[in-house]
Design an enzyme around this catalytic site. Structure first.
Site, PDB file in Angstrom:
ATOM      1  N   SER A  62       0.803  -1.221   0.000  1.00 38.11           N
ATOM      2  CA  SER A  62       0.000   0.000   0.000  1.00 38.11           C
ATOM      3  C   SER A  62       0.840   1.277   0.000  1.00 38.11           C
ATOM      4  CB  SER A  62      -0.976   0.005   1.187  1.00 38.11           C
ATOM      5  OG  SER A  62      -0.280  -0.216   2.395  1.00 38.11           O
ATOM      6  N   HIS A  95       1.336   4.938   4.146  1.00 32.39           N
ATOM      7  CA  HIS A  95       0.466   5.557   3.143  1.00 32.39           C
ATOM      8  C   HIS A  95       0.877   7.008   2.897  1.00 32.39           C
ATOM      9  CE1 HIS A  95      -2.991   2.555   4.206  1.00 32.39           C
ATOM     10  NE2 HIS A  95      -1.923   1.957   3.711  1.00 32.39           N
TER      11      HIS A  95
END
Length: 291
Positions: A211, A265
């Site tokens: 991610s 992230h």
């Protein structure tokens, strides 16, 4: 005959054609043609001496700014010609499909690698894989260079890998197809190192998943489109808002029992934004047609 725009996403061309047909009673011409790189593009043409030509050109500019507006999709449902769609869609042979995949070799490779690793995980090798692939934690592991990247290949649930690989396939594939494998590979290694180091600093080495890299490729696409020659016309409105919402969701997700690597992230997104901005500003002589 005037070319209005071209796109690899054929549904976008069909939606605009159906909208113009319904609103202005003008039949646009759709042609599937290879571009300079050999990629099949569906080009949209305005016939010569068409009525409302100036208005349709203005409508084209609005459409490229927000191609996912509901009114265009509604026009396809109510006025779409499915027979014309079948005739217009490119008939890709296995050899053509293989050639298209060769243009995104690193995207395909990393996707297949993540799937293979996950397959071994569900076969019962998950503990061994996590022990081998986790971010450096103990003395001596900092010299095992693969650990700075291998944490991106391991996923912890079907939803986890599905989300990451879907976004990776779309946006990494666009980068590699249009800007080359070197740009994507550089972005992968940069974002893997930076997002991994940031997440390790905050939470320790117990994290896995692609991610951080996924947010980097999405940030790169946004910055390259916003600051490059396309000037923000190829991505739908609200794309960056979607990224921000995704980051913010990570902070409230523990309340519903979902743990996310928020630091990975955010640091990945920032890495992609900076790299995309620098790429756009140093490659002004090249168009960045990320569709």
């Amino acid at each position: 005959m005037q070319r209005l725009f071209g796109t690899e996403i054929h549904n976008l061309a069909w939606g605009f054609r159906d909208y113009v047909r319904a609103q202005y009673h003008v039949e646009l011409i759709l042609r599937s043609e290879p571009d300079a790189r050999g990629v099949e593009i569906l080009n949209v043409y305005l016939p010569k001496n068409s009525p409302h030509a100036h208005i349709i050109q203005q409508e084209t500019a609005r459409y490229l700014t927000n191609p996912f507006d509901a009114k265009y999709h509604q026009a396809s449902w109510t006025n779409g010609d499915t027979q014309a769609i079948r005739m217009t869609a490119p008939n890709l042979s296995w050899s053509q499909t293989f050639m298209n995949w060769r243009q995104i070799k690193f995207t395909v490779f990393l996707t297949a690698l993540c799937l293979a690793v996950y397959l071994f995980e569900i076969m019962g090798y998950d503990q061994s894989i996590m022990f081998f692939a986790h971010y450096p934690a103990e003395f001596g592991e900092d010299q095992q260079l693969w650990r700075y990247f291998s944490h991106t290949l391991v996923h912890l649930s079907p939803l986890h890998i599905l989300f990451n690989l879907c976004w990776w396939w779309i946006f990494a594939g666009a980068i590699e197809r249009h800007l080359g494998a070197f740009t994507l590979i550089t972005l992968y290694f940069l974002s893997a190192i930076i997002s991994g180091a940031a997440q390790n600093f905050v939470s320790g080495p117990a994290f896995f998943g692609l991610s951080g890299v996924v947010y980097a490729v999405m940030g790169f696409v946004f910055a390259a489109d916003k600051f490059g020659k396309t000037q923000g016309t190829l991505l739908p409105q609200g794309f960056f808002t979607m990224l921000v919402i995704g980051v913010l969701f990570g902070f409230v997700s523990p309340l519903i029992g979902i743990q996310m690597g928020n630091t990975a992230h955010i640091s990945g997104l920032i890495t992609g934004l900076i790299y995309g901005f620098l790429y756009a500003k140093t490659r002004q002589n090249r168009e960045i047609p990320l569709k």
